[in-house]
Design a protein around this motif. Structure first.
Motif, PDB file in Angstrom:
ATOM      1  N   GLU B 227       0.090  56.019  28.667  1.00  9.18           N
ATOM      2  CA  GLU B 227       0.332  55.142  27.519  1.00  9.18           C
ATOM      3  C   GLU B 227      -0.985  54.652  26.927  1.00  9.18           C
ATOM      4  OE1 GLU B 227       1.656  51.436  30.336  1.00  9.18           O
ATOM      5  OE2 GLU B 227       2.466  51.415  28.306  1.00  9.18           O
ATOM      6  N   ILE B 229      -2.833  51.677  24.033  1.00 10.03           N
ATOM      7  CA  ILE B 229      -2.668  50.377  23.369  1.00 10.03           C
ATOM      8  C   ILE B 229      -2.433  50.642  21.888  1.00 10.03           C
ATOM      9  CG2 ILE B 229      -3.856  48.234  22.737  1.00 10.03           C
ATOM     10  CD1 ILE B 229      -5.531  48.598  25.313  1.00 10.03           C
ATOM     11  N   THR B 230      -1.426  50.030  21.321  1.00  5.75           N
ATOM     12  CA  THR B 230      -1.126  50.280  19.917  1.00  5.75           C
ATOM     13  C   THR B 230      -1.455  49.102  19.004  1.00  5.75           C
ATOM     14  OG1 THR B 230       1.145  49.624  20.395  1.00  5.75           O
ATOM     15  CG2 THR B 230       0.674  51.982  20.375  1.00  5.75           C
ATOM     16  N   SER B 246       2.141  48.612  23.643  1.00  6.93           N
ATOM     17  CA  SER B 246       1.815  49.966  24.084  1.00  6.93           C
ATOM     18  C   SER B 246       2.703  51.007  23.425  1.00  6.93           C
ATOM     19  CB  SER B 246       1.964  50.076  25.602  1.00  6.93           C
ATOM     20  OG  SER B 246       3.309  50.356  25.926  1.00  6.93           O
ATOM     21  N   SER B 247       2.324  52.254  23.626  1.00  5.96           N
ATOM     22  CA  SER B 247       3.081  53.368  23.060  1.00  5.96           C
ATOM     23  C   SER B 247       4.380  53.589  23.822  1.00  5.96           C
ATOM     24  CB  SER B 247       2.234  54.639  23.120  1.00  5.96           C
ATOM     25  OG  SER B 247       1.746  54.832  24.432  1.00  5.96           O
ATOM     26  N   SER B 287       7.624  53.459  20.732  1.00 10.26           N
ATOM     27  CA  SER B 287       6.221  53.068  20.598  1.00 10.26           C
ATOM     28  C   SER B 287       6.098  51.943  19.587  1.00 10.26           C
ATOM     29  CB  SER B 287       5.389  54.270  20.146  1.00 10.26           C
ATOM     30  OG  SER B 287       4.060  53.878  19.901  1.00 10.26           O
TER      31      SER B 287
END
Lengths: 117, 447
Positions: B227, B229-230, B246-247, B287
């Motif tokens: 995963e 960080i988004t 997170s995704s 996501s």
């Protein structure tokens, strides 16, 4: 005789599975879409959120030279003449070893934003 | 039909549209971020060409008290330029990913703008006076011959046409290996965080040669990466708290008092998923593309591909509210995966009182949800509906067979017209909606 019975049982089980799949498709549009995708791309892996997808995302912007490209280019160079430097960005990778002169220089926008017009 | 957003019955109306009308949209003109400042008097946009345009609201005129002030260009400058990292063979886009305003402390305005790799602090200041009557130089700047000067005079400050200057005061570079997706200014007004796909850094606004890494989710072996960080944001009031999404659809809340490196979260927000409904698309559509704290600091909102969720910070196991943005796309996921639309990152925003939320969709549609009345509305940003103070008509997408008049079928939606960035004025019902290369401003008309 026993084989026949076993054969019948297998057919029944298969039908139950198929029924479950059909139910899934009817109940979940998402699963129907998944089936469509797998039909079009049978080699698609089962882990979509896995490292392949993420690594592709992390490498965004990396268009040119890396060691894999270098080795490919070296191998191709034996057979091929160098293309002209006016090749498109996408052609540079793998065809020949790029030099700073080949890379198209990206200039900043000289034009003002149209929002300010 | 009543609008959404303040509890009262009101309608959204067209106010202004900025940008070119050409069919051919230049890539550089695509708006990539929109942000009001703390007072709402300034509205900043960033685009793919690395340029920032700031609009300022005109003072309300006494003649038309009901019509709010218009936003006109205040300043425009080139914030970032394209770069090439020869060492890593990486092209660094000049696209402005985010703009965040600092609270105003003096006459000048400050904002942070960032592209994939570098964050810059810009000072925007006004100059409306200049000195005249220099002794050593002429009015046009030429140096005077010293022997010709026979008398001494004191220069006088004279008014001049307003000039707005933007100058880069700090450049925060070389701290991110991966692409920066978020910046967020802390409530202490001294520090801010920047987040890329795998790391989050904490900076001091005055110090550019050093930054602290506070989150690092890079695995030792990149093959084990599951995963990224988004998005990340600082809490609006508690300067020790921040969240990152997170995704995989999870949100982690971290407390900087607990440890120097916040790899261990203080709270972990995740909605349980029904394992039998899991599909190839489940993780991708879960996501989170944006996370925003409410102004109150009690809630946070997350946007995933199909929905917006409101979470109570006191409850980690599920959101308190879920709003479907465009559920009809669930039966189109296959084609949306093929054309990459499934990876579009929509943002979301709160209104000033946290009673309503807004997010974008396709076909230049955007959606608003009233948290109190549970009413929702779909509106369209379009040139066809751009007469001054024209009321916006609610739009509807038809999913079934029979399409009513004025409805649009899912298959007719234009997936190239996406509204990814929207902003809501901090105090009033004025919204800014970025539709590719055009910026629309809408406001309410109280019935």
């Amino acid at each position: 005789m026993a084989n026949e019975i076993e054969g019948n049982r297998e057919i029944e089980e298969a039908t139950t599975e198929e029924l479950q799949e059909m139910e899934d498709r009817v109940v979940s549009p998402e699963k129907a879409e998944e089936a469509k995708l797998k039909a079009r791309y049978p080699h698609l892996g089962n882990k979509p959120g896995g490292s392949d997808l993420l690594r592709k995302r992390l490498q965004k912007g990396q268009k040119y030279f890396d060691s894999g490209d270098y080795n490919m280019a070296k191998a191709k160079m034996k057979n091929k003449q160098l293309p002209t430097a006016a090749a498109e960005k996408t052609d540079i990778t793998g065809d020949h070893i790029p030099t700073p002169q080949d890379l198209p220089q990206r200039k900043p926008s000289l034009v003002a934003s149209k929002l300010a017009g | 039909m009543a609008g959404v957003g303040g509890g009262n019955d009101f309608q959204w109306c067209f106010s202004q549209v900025k940008g070119a009308i050409d069919e051919d949209v230049a890539e550089a003109d695509i708006i990539s971020t929109v942000e009001f400042n703390y007072s709402g008097d300034l509205l900043a946009t960033g685009d793919k060409g690395g340029r920032v345009v700031i609009f300022q609201r005109e003072q309300e005129s006494k003649n038309r008290p009901l019509s709010r002030g218009e936003y006109n260009v205040y300043s425009t400058f080139q914030s970032h330029e394209p770069e090439f990292d020869y060492l890593k063979s990486l092209e660094i886009e000049e696209k402005i990913n985010k703009i965040r305003w600092l609270p105003q402390q003096n006459a000048a305005h400050f904002l942070l703008s960032t592209n994939d790799k570098t964050i810059k602090l810009w000072k925007i200041s006004e100059r409306d006076k200049r000195a005249e009557g220099y002794n050593l130089k002429d009015e046009d700047g030429r140096l005077r011959d010293p022997f010709r000067i026979t008398s001494l005079r004191v220069p006088v400050l004279m008014p001049m046409d307003l000039m707005v200057e933007a100058s880069p005061r700090r450049i925060f570079a070389n701290a991110h290996t991966y692409h920066i997706n978020s910046i967020s200014i802390n409530s202490d007004h001294e520090t801010y965080l920047s987040a890329d796909d795998l790391r989050i850094n904490l900076w001091h606004l005055e110090i550019t040669d050093r930054s602290f890494n506070i989150v690092d989710i890079k695995p030792a072996n990149m093959e084990e990466l599951t995963e990224v960080i988004t998005a990340a944001e600082c809490h609006p009031h508690q300067c020790n708290v921040f969240v990152y999404s997170s995704s995989k659809g999870t949100i982690r809340l971290c407390d900087m008092r607990a440890a120097a490196l916040c790899d261990r979260h203080s709270k972990f927000f995740e909605e349980p998923e029904d394992p039998s409904s899991r599909s190839f698309f489940s993780e991708i559509i879960s996501s989170i593309s944006d996370v925003k704290f409410s102004h109150s600091g009690r809630y946070m909102m997350t946007r995933d591909y199909l929905s917006v969720k409101v979470w109570d910070l006191n409850m980690e196991n599920r959101p308190v509210e879920t709003y479907q943005v465009h559920e009809y796309l669930r039966s189109k996921l296959c084609s949306l995966y093929e054309n990459d639309c499934i990876f579009d990152k929509f943002e979301c925003c709160w209104n000033g009182s946290d009673s309503a939320i807004m997010t974008g969709s396709y076909n230049n549609f955007f959606r608003m949800f009233d948290r109190n009345t549970r009413r929702d509305i779909t509106l369209e940003a379009s040139r066809e509906n751009s007469k001054p103070r024209a009321m916006l008509k609610p739009r509807k997408v038809c999913t079934g067979g029979k399409r009513k008049k004025d409805e649009i079928s899912v298959d007719s939606l234009d997936f190239n017209k996406k509204i990814l960035h929207t902003a809501w004025h901090p105090k009033e019902n004025v919204i800014a909606v970025a539709a590719t290369n055009n910026l629309y401003i809408f406001q309410d008309k109280i019935n």
